[in-house]
Scaffold this active site. Structure first.
Site, PDB file in Angstrom:
ATOM      1  N   GLU A 165      -2.231  -2.747  -7.862  1.00 13.62           N
ATOM      2  CA  GLU A 165      -0.869  -2.240  -7.696  1.00 13.62           C
ATOM      3  C   GLU A 165       0.023  -3.171  -6.888  1.00 13.62           C
ATOM      4  O   GLU A 165       1.178  -2.844  -6.624  1.00 13.62           O
ATOM      5  CB  GLU A 165      -0.910  -0.827  -7.077  1.00 13.62           C
ATOM      6  N   LYS A 198      -4.337  -6.107  -4.369  1.00 12.96           N
ATOM      7  CA  LYS A 198      -4.636  -4.904  -3.612  1.00 12.96           C
ATOM      8  C   LYS A 198      -6.063  -4.450  -3.870  1.00 12.96           C
ATOM      9  O   LYS A 198      -6.760  -4.002  -2.969  1.00 12.96           O
ATOM     10  CB  LYS A 198      -3.662  -3.794  -4.043  1.00 12.96           C
TER      11      LYS A 198
END
Lengths: 785, 785
Positions: free
Chosen positions: B492, B595
């Site tokens: 993300e 991430k």
């Protein structure tokens, strides 16, 4: 959606019947303003109405901005322009019956916006249920000469018999519910009654209100007075007029008996003052002083002053277009709105809709920097300077925003009133970094056109800080090239992309312009911490920036990969609604469908980056893929088409830009006028057909005359001298308008000429052969109007 | 943030003191559940508490979802799990003083979650202000054998003197304010008191409540009863117990005098029933029948049934890890939570946090399809089938969502309870199309592992419709290649990109799996309108899909261009907080910062697409750029590291995945447990160290033993036969657990072997030499725990 039946002609816009379906459009088209005050064109009796009210430039309120899923750097506070104390309402009862067009349909009705008088004239005749015929004639103005003043002369005649007339004339704060489209109820709550009452007062014929917004703490004072007369001599009895009210209202009531043929004459004058700093008492003093001055000047004086400002304006700004009288009228309407939006602005931005409505919450966007500002610069350079100073006054906020984004320099807000970023959807705002170069361009354009130093409008600071921003954004690749990744260009149907060509070219321009500004202003550069190396770095980044090119198709992709995206199925498009209303960004973002000129905008603003062949092919390519769901597009397409020789298409787009509001082409004129499109129409004429281009000391023209136009004439101001350009089939005549101006050098189609007062220069007509045939547009997306 | 001081050992998790700073973590870790009912681990006296309550899987309420800037296809309605009638509260006063740990700090306190008993045991001793010593011992369970039942045995002893004891025991609806992080006040309003009261009733020792949610119209019935005893023989006087209440409350009060050394024993049993269709009366019948059965079974019976279910579970599921007793305990905790989350689920999804808290509003995400489901499939295939049937029951909603997005096939919701999309930020939800392939993978995995046809879980329909979705998403380029543009992979921190490799490879797998499913189920294919050409088209798209590769660096970019993005300055990172809390997506999206495993997840799920050298280099590259701000990452990195020979690192990540909640490694365990991480820990053991890979009829293993572990033993179910894998320094022993099972073919490190009951197979230990040295991680981002 219904199309308003507004007629134009003789410097007027005329409505000859009240159409409930297009009421809101008329309210916007008939809005009056002076850049400081704006007044929606609602009827005096206030109903029926779509949205009405008085706006003051810079008077806004905060509201919460709730994001269902939080993101770092998403603004938590919104801003919205709010209606201030409104003095537009004058209601009347005749023999106990309200003269209301809903209850009592008028026998005749007409409103006329007069572009030379600067007034909105209204004539409505009714027959009351008792058979009494009444004629209302009102004339309204927002003074272009007296910044704080709004005035209405309101005259009611009892045509054929005695009538008892009761008039109530209001000044009301917190009285008009705002247009709120944010479903978070806290927004409506914050904007519903945004003002705390301060002192108020009344006397027999008027009074005053002082208020302050709850969160932004902006003080607003408003004062009103009425002069009341009866035709035919008799004095109005003292007790026929009285004023009541409370903290939020001043209500003046007039009760008279009119004889047959007799008229009641009311001249209502209001004055507003506002400030985010000064105490209410000071504001009240200012409002009352302005009111006293206006009352002293009297209605004929106010009318004369208004006409005087406009005479001067038209002397500077008027355009003439032979062969298309509709377009002629529409262009004058557009120029009138430019003046109304910006004439008196100070210490505040101009919203995308000026003060003609609360659409987009009154926010300013790049519409203003990119489209309105060049027009102001060429026609009203002092207004432009004031507005530029407002922009550059937000530099510290822009620096802070850049810091939030972990970027150097300054990142200006995509939409704002205060200077704070208030955009909620970052892919079409924070990612649209081109705004920063657009602002730089507007500053440099002003300096080039006026010949005045950038420092007068804070331009060096902005150019330096935006150059630093671009340096921070540029990603350096292994191969030495630099890239702008994950940004969004003007086209909001293609977001979060790499190497958007418009953004890249504007960034390159910005970096080079900053280096130039530092060389020209070494002291300012030092003040800003620019050492000897920094401009060299900027130039290196500018040179390294990668511009993608599709060798196979021979066109520039709007961004890396664009020309490989899937083509949009335009034939399957369900209707004229904007695609974004029935397609998800997920789909739009990676299809070859363009909401608004993007690559094509670079053809206009960065012409030096394209060969003539590239420009021709790029126009051809993007014309076939652009749907113009944004009102910012038509003017740009007009310029680009003119420059590659599609003059007929250029006029088509010019018409669309000019008629955007008169014909409600976007379907949302009821929320306010589309200033960028109106300003863009003039730019399409001057930069498109006139070929005006400015670069430093160079003023270039390339006049072209479409066959369907018999003659085009426009004027603009270059270094404090007015130049008139008249394009005819026989050639283009350049005239120095001001008799005592010095020689004015200009390059026409590559040939330098010098224009001196009294010695017009004629250059021969140039007719281009376009490199490619005129392109077609997607199904249903040909130019409108 | 404080780290909870929970101790593990002997199949237990133990708290030996109440720490106000980590109260919320303990409430999640000590939550009890059975997939149908979940109960937060709050104290019986309810305060102090971070958040408490009882949840029923599938019971949720709507709330408005306000977007400050609207976008087509953005959901307008949110969903949130809500606390139902809660029977956890038992409060007591002794001689007029509340036994409340805030007012009267306990002399001793201990809570023990017992993973074999399936109970939460609590022992707290107080000395009252009068000097009276009191001992509380409660034992709580949510029955794994009786789906609707929750029970508590609560015993209070007056240690050293007579004491007057007043106990109030509640069943309360609408009583616990929800945790709402959406600032729109309508959300809190919708969730504050979500239930309308229906009938209620009371008798001396208990009663019932029936409610219905206001918008979702889900009916919930709850019934409660108490058995009250005194130690030492004397009967409880009839009038010592009574029950009061109203539409929202059943409050049973017990008033007794305890002699020194005497105890009051309360067994409180509650039962819940819910339905979106049935009338309240029916639900009440069901709740009361469940209650009657539980009361009839009695406390010892409930305890025995609970232990029975767990004995069977551990027989199937237990793992043994020698050499790391902490990890051994944490893995058992993880497996216990897998059972608690999914054992009894039906007609409802499992949320990312199970029923242990209201984090993420109780929504299900790909966490479940991708991580929990494979574990269930290998350990509890019938639970998996029920959950898969819930997923496939949303196919029509997914078809409708695809239609909204103008795509063929079906697009499943990124986050939901009902099956409707409720994500507000599309770049990290709607754009994360990989979810659809993840769901397809979970269906096919179930069919492969169980040997049962896909049709039993609706798998053919989903595979076909998701294949159609991919066909619709694929953009065909001039050169014949196909691209997935503008999507977001698992990571993300990198959004709206082209050719995300994980998404591309999963789409390719999905397309091929769909073709295979149609070949295997021709009748279903015809029912779905699949003609002879369509699977061929899918295969053509699968073959054409473009997988970018960086030839210079010799690694796969996570998406086209990724390896040219700017490197993140990890040294400058301000702390352990997730980067998204201090960096804007604009910045994150185009930097080389990851991430959570993305390309690396493809190494696990699509191993056939990578050579050993590519895998080694890819792991090395992404290890240095992954910050693991998502709890979905550690397990994936563990598997990938194991597969390229970094066994020590694999154990480090396995530990992080397993300890995510026991040590609150993400800092948000108070909102509920991280089921995907807990399930992932087991997968890291089985798929990583065990090398388990499944493809059709092929079951493959590649067992590896890190030097720091003395032995690893796990079991799973393959085609209704349990296989035990025991990895030791001497080799790996494969044992068919079920004595009457047929021969079980399995491929170990490329060599086929057959395991038969009573004839364990030993394969020699394989020790890999990694192609590259073990990589390092970004500063401060080495594996935790």
């Amino acid at each position: 959606m219904a199309t308003p039946s507004l007629q134009t002609g003789s410097w007027q816009v005329r409505e000859t019947a009240l159409d409930p379906d297009t009421l809101g459009v008329a309210e916007s088209v008939f809005a009056l303003g002076n850049g400081h005050i704006g007044l929606r064109g609602a009827l005096e009796e206030t109903q029926p109405s779509v949205s009405r009210g008085t706006f003051l430039s810079g008077v806004y309120e905060h509201h919460p901005l709730a994001h269902p899923e939080e993101g770092y750097g998403a603004p938590e506070r919104g801003e919205a322009i709010i209606g201030v104390a409104d003095g537009a309402a004058i209601r009347v009862q005749v023999d106990g019956v309200a003269l209301d067009v809903r209850e009592t349909p008028p026998d005749t009705h007409e409103r006329v916006l007069d572009l030379r008088a600067g007034t909105l004239d209204r004539r409505t005749a009714w027959t009351t249920p008792d058979g009494r015929r009444m004629r209302l004639h009102s004339t309204r103005l927002v003074s272009l000469a007296h910044r704080s003043v709004t005035a209405t002369r309101w005259r009611l005649e009892a045509v054929d018999g005695p009538a008892r007339v009761v008039v109530t004339s209001d000044l009301v704060a917190n009285g008009i519910p705002p247009q709120v489209d944010n479903p978070d109820p806290r927004v409506a709550e914050a904007l519903e009654r945004p003002f705390e009452a301060g002192c108020s007062g009344r006397h027999r014929t008027g009074g005053h209100l002082v208020h302050r917004t709850r969160s932004t703490r902006i003080g607003v004072a408003a004062a009103v007075d009425h002069a009341v007369e009866l035709s035919g001599g008799p004095a109005v009895p003292v007790d026929a007029v009285h004023t009541d009210g409370d903290d939020d209202r001043v209500v003046t009531t007039v009760v008279v008996d009119l004889a047959a043929g007799q008229s009641l004459d009311l001249v209502k004058v209001t004055a507003h003052a506002w400030s985010g700093r000064d105490p209410g008492e000071d504001l009240l003093d200012r409002a009352q002083a302005a009111l006293a001055e206006a009352v002293d000047r009297g209605w004929p004086g106010l009318l004369a002053d208004q006409r005087g400002v406009l005479e001067a304006y038209w002397e500077d700004a008027d355009v003439e277009v032979d062969g298309d009288p509709e377009l002629q009228d529409a262009l004058r309407f557009a120029l009138f709105q430019v003046l109304q939006a910006a004439a008196g602005v100070h210490d505040a931005p101009v919203g995308a809709k000026g003060l003609t409505g609360s659409g987009y919450s009154g926010h300013t966007f790049w519409d203003i920097d990119g489209f309105l500002m060049p027009v102001l610069t060429l026609l009203r350079p002092r207004d432009a300077a004031r507005l530029l100073r407002w922009r550059t006054s937000g530099l510290d906020q822009a620096r802070e925003r850049a810091r939030v984004l972990d970027l150097p320099g300054a990142a200006f807000p995509w939409r704002t009133i205060s200077g704070e970023e208030t955009s909620a959807y970052w892919p079409a705002s924070t990612a649209a970094m081109h705004l920063n170069a657009d602002i730089s361009r507007s500053l440099r354009f002003w300096s080039d056109v006026t010949g005045r130093p950038l420092t007068e409008v804070g331009g060096v600071d902005v150019l330096v800080e935006t150059a630093r921003l671009w340096t921070g954004l540029a990603h350096h690749d292994h191969d030495g090239s630099a890239h702008l990744l994950g940004l969004t260009g003007p086209d909001e149907y293609t977001g979060v992309v790499d190497d958007n060509v418009f953004t890249v070219l504007m960034a390159r321009w910005n970096l080079r312009a900053a280096a130039g500004a530092c060389a020209a202003h070494p002291r300012d550069a030092r003040r800003l911490g620019v050492d000897d190396d920094e401009p060299a770095q900027w130039l290196a980044v500018a040179a390294a920036l990668h511009v993608p090119y599709d060798e196979v198709l021979g066109v520039h992709p709007a961004n890396t990969g664009f020309t490989a995206y899937r083509e949009w199925d335009f034939e399957a498009a369900p209707g004229p609604e904007p695609l974004q209303e029935h397609s998800h960004y997920l789909t739009l973002y990676r299809h070859q469908v363009v909401k608004q000129a993007d690559l094509v905008q670079a053809l206009w603003w960065c012409p030096e980056e394209f060969t003539a062949e590239q420009a021709a092919r790029d126009v051809d390519y993007y014309e076939r893929r652009t749907v113009r769901d944004s009102s910012l597009s038509a003017a740009v397409q007009s310029v680009a088409c003119a420059r590659v020789g599609h003059l007929d298409l250029a006029v088509d787009y010019l018409r669309e830009a000019a008629f955007v509001d008169l014909r409600d082409l976007q379907g949302d004129t009821h929320q306010g006028l589309h200033l960028a499109s109106l300003a863009g129409a003039w730019l399409a004429l001057v930069s498109g057909l006139g070929g005006l281009h400015v670069d430093g000391e160079d003023l270039r023209l390339a006049p072209r005359l479409p066959d369907r136009l018999g003659r085009v004439r426009f004027r603009f101001r270059w270094r404090d001298r007015r130049l008139q350009v008249e394009i005819t089939p026989q050639g283009t005549v350049l005239t120095a308008v001001d008799p005592d101006a010095g020689p004015l050098p200009v390059t026409v189609d590559g040939t330098p000429v010098t224009v001196e007062p009294g010695r017009p220069v004629t250059v021969p007509r140039v007719v281009d052969t376009p490199l490619l045939p005129a392109p077609t547009q997607p199904a249903g997306r040909a130019p409108r109007a």
